[in-house]
Design a protein around this motif. Structure first.
Motif, PDB file in Angstrom:
ATOM      1  N   TYR A   1       0.611  -1.254   0.082  1.00 28.16           N
ATOM      2  CA  TYR A   1      -0.004  -0.127   0.009  1.00 28.16           C
ATOM      3  C   TYR A   1       0.929   1.098   0.018  1.00 28.16           C
ATOM      4  O   TYR A   1       0.691   2.052  -0.879  1.00 28.16           O
ATOM      5  CB  TYR A   1      -0.932   0.094   1.075  1.00 28.16           C
ATOM      6  N   ASN A   2       1.971   1.418   0.889  1.00 28.95           N
ATOM      7  CA  ASN A   2       2.800   2.494   0.640  1.00 28.95           C
ATOM      8  C   ASN A   2       3.672   2.649  -0.061  1.00 28.95           C
ATOM      9  O   ASN A   2       4.362   3.760  -0.517  1.00 28.95           O
ATOM     10  CB  ASN A   2       3.514   2.421   2.233  1.00 28.95           C
ATOM     11  N   GLU A   3       4.293   1.590  -0.928  1.00 29.25           N
ATOM     12  CA  GLU A   3       5.143   1.394  -1.831  1.00 29.25           C
ATOM     13  C   GLU A   3       4.877   1.380  -3.331  1.00 29.25           C
ATOM     14  O   GLU A   3       5.382   1.811  -4.034  1.00 29.25           O
ATOM     15  CB  GLU A   3       6.341   0.699  -1.414  1.00 29.25           C
ATOM     16  N   ARG A   4       3.803   0.250  -3.399  1.00 34.89           N
ATOM     17  CA  ARG A   4       3.601  -0.386  -4.818  1.00 34.89           C
ATOM     18  C   ARG A   4       2.255   0.026  -5.373  1.00 34.89           C
ATOM     19  O   ARG A   4       2.322  -0.162  -6.663  1.00 34.89           O
ATOM     20  CB  ARG A   4       4.146  -1.856  -4.970  1.00 34.89           C
ATOM     21  N   ARG A   5       1.504   0.315  -4.750  1.00 36.65           N
ATOM     22  CA  ARG A   5       0.158   0.643  -5.387  1.00 36.65           C
ATOM     23  C   ARG A   5      -0.038   1.797  -6.252  1.00 36.65           C
ATOM     24  O   ARG A   5       0.679   2.733  -6.087  1.00 36.65           O
ATOM     25  CB  ARG A   5      -1.081   0.527  -4.272  1.00 36.65           C
ATOM     26  N   ILE A   6      -0.581   1.490  -7.569  1.00 37.26           N
ATOM     27  CA  ILE A   6      -0.905   2.755  -8.450  1.00 37.26           C
ATOM     28  C   ILE A   6      -2.184   3.460  -7.944  1.00 37.26           C
ATOM     29  O   ILE A   6      -2.977   2.849  -7.600  1.00 37.26           O
ATOM     30  CB  ILE A   6      -1.078   1.828  -9.785  1.00 37.26           C
TER      31      ILE A   6
ATOM     32  N   PRO B   1       3.314   5.392  -4.994  1.00 39.08           N
ATOM     33  CA  PRO B   1       3.666   6.461  -4.082  1.00 39.08           C
ATOM     34  C   PRO B   1       5.209   6.737  -4.146  1.00 39.08           C
ATOM     35  O   PRO B   1       5.812   7.931  -4.481  1.00 39.08           O
ATOM     36  CB  PRO B   1       3.532   5.882  -2.751  1.00 39.08           C
ATOM     37  N   VAL B   2       6.191   5.514  -4.263  1.00 45.51           N
ATOM     38  CA  VAL B   2       7.386   5.846  -4.274  1.00 45.51           C
ATOM     39  C   VAL B   2       7.800   6.222  -5.768  1.00 45.51           C
ATOM     40  O   VAL B   2       8.806   7.096  -6.065  1.00 45.51           O
ATOM     41  CB  VAL B   2       8.168   4.496  -4.199  1.00 45.51           C
ATOM     42  N   GLU B   3       7.290   5.788  -6.839  1.00 42.54           N
ATOM     43  CA  GLU B   3       7.571   6.524  -8.180  1.00 42.54           C
ATOM     44  C   GLU B   3       7.249   8.032  -8.386  1.00 42.54           C
ATOM     45  O   GLU B   3       8.181   8.742  -8.871  1.00 42.54           O
ATOM     46  CB  GLU B   3       6.774   5.853  -9.371  1.00 42.54           C
ATOM     47  N   TYR B   4       5.941   8.344  -7.598  1.00 45.52           N
ATOM     48  CA  TYR B   4       5.774   9.863  -7.697  1.00 45.52           C
ATOM     49  C   TYR B   4       6.903  10.516  -6.841  1.00 45.52           C
ATOM     50  O   TYR B   4       7.155  11.583  -7.293  1.00 45.52           O
ATOM     51  CB  TYR B   4       4.343   9.816  -7.001  1.00 45.52           C
TER      52      TYR B   4
ATOM     53  N   GLY C   1      11.288  14.256  -7.128  1.00 47.55           N
ATOM     54  CA  GLY C   1      12.872  14.535  -6.839  1.00 47.55           C
ATOM     55  C   GLY C   1      13.094  14.487  -5.070  1.00 47.55           C
ATOM     56  O   GLY C   1      13.884  15.062  -4.659  1.00 47.55           O
ATOM     57  N   ILE C   2      11.936  13.959  -4.271  1.00 47.95           N
ATOM     58  CA  ILE C   2      11.778  13.853  -3.025  1.00 47.95           C
ATOM     59  C   ILE C   2      12.154  12.550  -2.386  1.00 47.95           C
ATOM     60  O   ILE C   2      11.950  12.276  -1.199  1.00 47.95           O
ATOM     61  CB  ILE C   2      10.677  14.500  -2.508  1.00 47.95           C
ATOM     62  N   ALA C   3      12.735  11.662  -3.352  1.00 48.86           N
ATOM     63  CA  ALA C   3      12.811  10.183  -2.754  1.00 48.86           C
ATOM     64  C   ALA C   3      14.085   9.934  -3.828  1.00 48.86           C
ATOM     65  O   ALA C   3      14.250  10.105  -4.715  1.00 48.86           O
ATOM     66  CB  ALA C   3      11.720   9.569  -2.735  1.00 48.86           C
ATOM     67  N   THR C   4      14.925   8.803  -2.955  1.00 47.40           N
ATOM     68  CA  THR C   4      15.916   8.185  -3.738  1.00 47.40           C
ATOM     69  C   THR C   4      15.534   6.918  -4.281  1.00 47.40           C
ATOM     70  O   THR C   4      14.557   6.275  -3.709  1.00 47.40           O
ATOM     71  CB  THR C   4      17.208   8.229  -2.946  1.00 47.40           C
TER      72      THR C   4
END
Length: 92
Positions: free
Chosen positions: A67-72, A81-84, A89-92
């Motif tokens: 839910y926090n990392e991979r859901r579209i 969420p991680v891709e966004y 430019g706020i995550a590595t």
């Protein structure tokens, strides 16, 4: 949440209660939305009979990680969420 047994447990655990004003439902909307989604997507669609606490905890942790990392999510331009965050430019 004013049951004396609950208040004793919270105090014994050293926790601080965080509660909104009476009748201020928007304060809880995000949590209620998440838990409703969790129940519909992860809990209700399975038969949990015979599942151990450890097995359930593993499944719950896996769902929350997904839910926090991979859901579209369409509101994130159809990105996870991680891709966004990477896109911004706020995550590595």
């Amino acid at each position: 949440y004013s049951w004396p047994g609950w208040l004793q447990r919270v105090k014994a655990a050293g926790l601080i209660r965080s509660m909104s004003r009476k009748g201020c439902s928007p304060d809880n909307a995000a949590c209620e939305g998440f838990f409703g989604r969790l129940k519909n997507e992860m809990y209700y669609c399975r038969n949990w009979a015979g599942t151990t606490v450890e097995g359930f905890t593993h499944e719950l942790n896996s769902y929350i990680q997904w839910y926090n990392e991979r859901r579209i999510k369409l509101s994130l331009r159809a990105m996870s969420p991680v891709e966004y965050r990477r896109h911004l430019g706020i995550a590595t």
